[in-house]
Design a protein around this motif. Structure first.
Motif, PDB file in Angstrom:
ATOM      1  N   THR A 101     -38.121   0.853 -48.413  1.00  0.00           N
ATOM      2  CA  THR A 101     -37.433  -0.304 -48.518  1.00  0.00           C
ATOM      3  C   THR A 101     -36.498   0.027 -49.746  1.00  0.00           C
ATOM      4  OG1 THR A 101     -38.823  -1.578 -50.007  1.00  0.00           O
ATOM      5  CG2 THR A 101     -39.230  -1.976 -47.640  1.00  0.00           C
ATOM      6  N   ARG A 102     -35.562  -1.068 -49.675  1.00  0.00           N
ATOM      7  CA  ARG A 102     -34.776  -0.681 -51.213  1.00  0.00           C
ATOM      8  C   ARG A 102     -35.500  -0.775 -52.367  1.00  0.00           C
ATOM      9  NH1 ARG A 102     -30.229  -2.640 -50.315  1.00  0.00           N
ATOM     10  NH2 ARG A 102     -30.431  -3.050 -48.023  1.00  0.00           N
ATOM     11  N   TRP A 103     -36.411  -1.339 -52.318  1.00  0.00           N
ATOM     12  CA  TRP A 103     -37.351  -1.733 -53.828  1.00  0.00           C
ATOM     13  C   TRP A 103     -38.440  -0.398 -53.764  1.00  0.00           C
ATOM     14  CZ3 TRP A 103     -36.530  -5.436 -50.156  1.00  0.00           C
ATOM     15  CH2 TRP A 103     -35.543  -6.426 -50.221  1.00  0.00           C
TER      16      TRP A 103
END
Length: 120
Positions: A101-103
């Motif tokens: 994920t982007r996190w």
């Protein structure tokens, strides 16, 4: 959400070949790895082979020298070329992808499975 669509399973005689394909689509930030698992009747699901986005591969001992995993990172696809198939390779084969994920966390997604039957 991420969807995985597998294809290529079927019936083959011992010693024959099959090629499995899996395409991932949906909300994909990036893919860290893709792989194939299988589950034979009455047995637990097991790793067959996986490949990282850097191209590093890993194989189960039972398939080394017979199966080859490859990927097309640009198209979010993974393939499994299966040669010299044996009766004991009979199983439902599942595609799995590890999506970053982007996190920075990882999510795991599974395909619906494709049946491989090896029989004369």
């Amino acid at each position: 959400q991420v969807q995985l669509v597998e294809s290529g399973g079927g019936l083959v005689q011992p010693g024959g070949s099959l090629r499995l394909s899996c395409a991932a689509s949906g909300s994909i930030f990036s893919i860290d790895a893709m792989g194939w698992y299988r589950q034979a009747l009455g047995k637990e699901r097991e790793l067959v082979a996986d490949i990282t986005n850097g191209g590093r591969t890993n194989y189960a001992d039972a398939v080394k020298g017979r199966f080859t995993i490859s990927s097309d990172n640009a198209k979010n696809k993974v393939f499994l070329q299966m040669n010299l198939l044996k009766a004991e390779d009979k199983a439902v084969y599942y595609c799995r992808t590890v999506v970053r994920t982007r996190w920075g966390s990882n999510n795991y997604y599974w395909g619906q499975g494709t049946q491989v039957t090896v029989s004369s």
